[in-house]
Design a protein around this motif. Structure first.
Motif, short mmCIF file in Angstrom:
data_model
loop_
_atom_site.label_atom_id
_atom_site.label_comp_id
_atom_site.label_asym_id
_atom_site.label_seq_id
_atom_site.Cartn_x
_atom_site.Cartn_y
_atom_site.Cartn_z
N PRO A 1 -55.96 17.94 27.71
CA PRO A 1 -55.36 18.18 29.03
C PRO A 1 -54.86 19.61 29.24
O PRO A 1 -54.69 20.04 30.37
N LEU A 2 -54.62 20.34 28.15
CA LEU A 2 -54.08 21.70 28.31
C LEU A 2 -55.16 22.78 28.16
O LEU A 2 -54.88 23.96 28.36
N ALA A 3 -56.38 22.39 27.80
CA ALA A 3 -57.38 23.39 27.42
C ALA A 3 -57.84 24.26 28.59
O ALA A 3 -57.97 25.47 28.44
N ALA A 4 -58.08 23.67 29.72
CA ALA A 4 -58.65 24.44 30.83
C ALA A 4 -58.03 23.98 32.15
O ALA A 4 -58.65 23.25 32.91
N PRO A 5 -56.79 24.42 32.43
CA PRO A 5 -56.12 23.94 33.65
C PRO A 5 -56.95 24.24 34.90
O PRO A 5 -57.47 25.34 35.05
N GLY A 6 -57.07 23.23 35.77
CA GLY A 6 -57.83 23.41 37.01
C GLY A 6 -59.30 23.08 36.86
O GLY A 6 -60.02 23.01 37.85
N GLU A 7 -59.76 22.88 35.62
CA GLU A 7 -61.19 22.62 35.41
C GLU A 7 -61.47 21.17 35.06
O GLU A 7 -62.62 20.76 34.98
N ALA A 8 -60.43 20.40 34.77
CA ALA A 8 -60.61 18.99 34.40
C ALA A 8 -59.71 18.14 35.27
O ALA A 8 -58.65 18.59 35.73
N ASP A 9 -60.11 16.89 35.49
CA ASP A 9 -59.24 15.97 36.23
C ASP A 9 -58.11 15.53 35.31
O ASP A 9 -58.34 15.27 34.12
N LEU A 10 -56.91 15.47 35.83
CA LEU A 10 -55.76 14.99 35.05
C LEU A 10 -55.21 13.76 35.72
O LEU A 10 -54.98 13.76 36.94
N THR A 11 -54.98 12.71 34.95
CA THR A 11 -54.37 11.50 35.51
C THR A 11 -53.44 10.88 34.47
O THR A 11 -53.45 11.27 33.30
N ALA A 12 -52.66 9.92 34.92
CA ALA A 12 -51.81 9.15 34.00
C ALA A 12 -51.76 7.71 34.51
O ALA A 12 -51.97 7.45 35.70
N HIS A 13 -51.49 6.79 33.60
CA HIS A 13 -51.35 5.38 33.98
C HIS A 13 -50.33 5.21 35.09
O HIS A 13 -49.26 5.84 35.04
N VAL A 14 -50.63 4.34 36.04
CA VAL A 14 -49.65 4.03 37.09
C VAL A 14 -48.72 2.93 36.56
O VAL A 14 -49.18 1.93 35.98
N ASP A 15 -47.44 3.14 36.75
CA ASP A 15 -46.42 2.18 36.32
C ASP A 15 -46.14 1.24 37.51
O ASP A 15 -45.29 1.53 38.35
N PHE A 16 -46.91 0.14 37.57
CA PHE A 16 -46.80 -0.75 38.73
C PHE A 16 -45.41 -1.37 38.84
O PHE A 16 -44.93 -1.64 39.94
N ALA A 17 -44.78 -1.62 37.70
CA ALA A 17 -43.44 -2.23 37.74
C ALA A 17 -42.45 -1.30 38.45
O ALA A 17 -41.63 -1.75 39.26
N ALA A 18 -42.55 -0.01 38.17
CA ALA A 18 -41.63 0.95 38.81
C ALA A 18 -41.91 1.03 40.32
O ALA A 18 -40.98 1.09 41.12
N LEU A 19 -43.20 1.00 40.69
CA LEU A 19 -43.53 1.07 42.12
C LEU A 19 -43.06 -0.20 42.83
O LEU A 19 -42.53 -0.15 43.95
N ALA A 20 -43.23 -1.36 42.16
CA ALA A 20 -42.81 -2.64 42.76
C ALA A 20 -41.30 -2.66 42.98
O ALA A 20 -40.81 -3.07 44.03
N ARG A 21 -40.56 -2.19 41.97
CA ARG A 21 -39.10 -2.17 42.08
C ARG A 21 -38.67 -1.28 43.25
O ARG A 21 -37.81 -1.63 44.05
N THR A 22 -39.31 -0.12 43.36
CA THR A 22 -38.98 0.82 44.43
C THR A 22 -39.25 0.17 45.80
O THR A 22 -38.44 0.30 46.73
N ALA A 23 -40.39 -0.52 45.91
CA ALA A 23 -40.77 -1.14 47.20
C ALA A 23 -39.78 -2.24 47.57
O ALA A 23 -39.37 -2.36 48.73
N ARG A 24 -39.40 -3.06 46.58
CA ARG A 24 -38.43 -4.14 46.86
C ARG A 24 -37.09 -3.56 47.27
O ARG A 24 -36.46 -4.04 48.21
N ASP A 25 -36.64 -2.53 46.55
CA ASP A 25 -35.35 -1.91 46.89
C ASP A 25 -35.36 -1.38 48.32
O ASP A 25 -34.31 -1.28 48.95
N ALA A 26 -36.53 -1.00 48.82
CA ALA A 26 -36.61 -0.46 50.19
C ALA A 26 -36.81 -1.57 51.22
O ALA A 26 -36.99 -1.28 52.40
#
Ligand code: SAH
Length: 366
Positions: free
Chosen positions: A265-290
């Motif tokens: 991920p650090l070898a060629a910034p801007g030349e590779a796609d970067l992603t990370a796992h989505v934390d569905f539990a955190a998004l669900a908690r945020t949505a319920r709180d709203a």
């Protein structure tokens, strides 16, 4: 090989101001206006870096279109309604969904305004071409969407938003940063001072053993919070499909993909796609709180199967021009639902106004 200008820019930033957060790095690598990954290219498809569900099979967008038609009915068929897509890539999902909506619910086509939220100028051009002739508008981010009832879809959008990483030390949590090694290259380094971000992590991970890495996604949380408060106020639903985990989990999930292979991920910034796992539990908690109801998450395999992918594939395969094309239709759909491919790692989750009854593809909402 020409010099990586973004690397030079980041090196100068770190020399002047010290190490940067993983989120700062990810944000610059993906969206720097001149040297970032997305603004300059079409990353999708065989000649690109990665492939997504709508590019694998037209069934994906068609089933989501049919899902939107049912969701709109369950909302009480409001007019007007904004059909919004976050991070539409090539526009393929929207085009396939619109075709299905046109067949299932022509009244929705009349009632809706299409809005695309896209940060990349290069992808906007492709989306405009894909949707040519259709009355769509483009937005830089969700904050510029006008108020009103929403039908929103986002496939592989949230995994592209910057995450911060915190590492458990012997006593405290410390932020994992991007620093410079002796040769002037980028490297990960844990900040010596403890970070208050330790308070932001899920209680179930608070006692993770030293060496553990936990991720938080402030940008994703902020977007879900804004969307959910809007949905709770104005009405509507949002369907989020992405790869990630349904329960809180520790681990470094930052990944780079280039030409369909994992990369540093650090070898060629801007030349590779970067992603990370989505934390569905955190998004669900945020949505319920709203003030919203959360449907799912369900695995992509279960979701698409409940929406009838098998029957749709049978029709497409029967109408195929050749046995080879029929086999391509079948293998594309299998890739979306097989547990060993995208069926289990990918999840679907809907965030809805509390008045909306159970939505197709999910067990009844909590
Ligand atoms: N949904 C598409 C593309 C996924 S790739 C598909 O399934 O094929 C991620 C998409 O999100 C790209 O269109 C990218 O340009 C866009 N994107 C990434 N970060 C963004 C941001 N912060 N705001 C708006 N769009 C963003």
């Amino acid at each position: 090989m020409s010099e990586n200008k973004l690397l030079a820019h980041l090196r100068a930033t770190i020399r002047a101001d010290g190490p940067i957060s993983v989120a700062h790095y990810m944000g610059e690598a993906l969206l720097h206006p001149r040297w970032g990954y997305y603004p300059r290219r079409d990353p999708l498809g065989r000649d690109g870096d990665f492939i997504t569900a709508p590019e694998i099979s037209q069934c994906f967008g068609e089933l989501i279109g049919a899902w939107c038609a049912v969701a709109w009915e369950l909302m009480g068929a409001p007019t007007p309604v904004d059909l919004v897509e976050l991070g539409p890539g090539r526009g393929t999902l929207m085009a396939d969904a619109l075709r299905a909506i046109g067949k299932a619910k022509p009244a929705l086509i009349k009632a809706m305004r299409i809005r695309m939220v896209e940060a990349s100028p290069a992808l906007r051009v492709i989306q405009e071409r894909t949707l040519s002739g259709l009355p769509a508008t483009w937005h830089d981010d969700v904050s510029s969407l006008p108020p009103g009832k929403l039908l929103l879809i986002a496939n592989e959008f949230f995994d592209a938003l910057p995450i911060r990483q915190i590492a458990r030390g012997p006593q405290f949590w410390h932020e994992r940063m991007v620093a410079l090694d002796e040769a002037g290259g980028l490297c990960f380094a844990v900040s010596p001072a403890p970070t208050p971000l330790g308070n932001a992590i899920d209680a179930s991970l608070a006692n993770a053993p030293p060496g553990s890495i936990v991720e938080i996604a402030p940008a994703a949380i902020a977007i879900v919070r804004a969307l959910a408060s809007r949905l709770a106020e104005d009405g509507g639903v949002a369907l989020i499909v992405d790869y990630g985990h349904a329960e809180p989990a520790a681990g470094d999930t930052l990944q780079a993909v280039r030409a369909h292979k994992y990369a540093d991920p650090l070898a060629a910034p801007g030349e590779a796609d970067l992603t990370a796992h989505v934390d569905f539990a955190a998004l669900a908690r945020t949505a319920r709180d709203a003030g919203c109801t959360v449907h799912g998450p369900a695995t992509q395999g279960a979701f698409l199967t409940a929406l009838g992918i098998e029957a749709r594939v049978d029709i497409l395969a029967r109408n195929a021009r050749s046995p080879e094309q029929a086999e391509r239709v079948r293998s594309g759909a299998r890739r979306l639902i097989d547990a060993a491919e995208m069926g289990t790692l990918f999840k679907a989750m809907a965030v809805a106004h509390p008045s909306i009854p159970p939505l197709p593809g999910f067990e009844p909402a909590d």
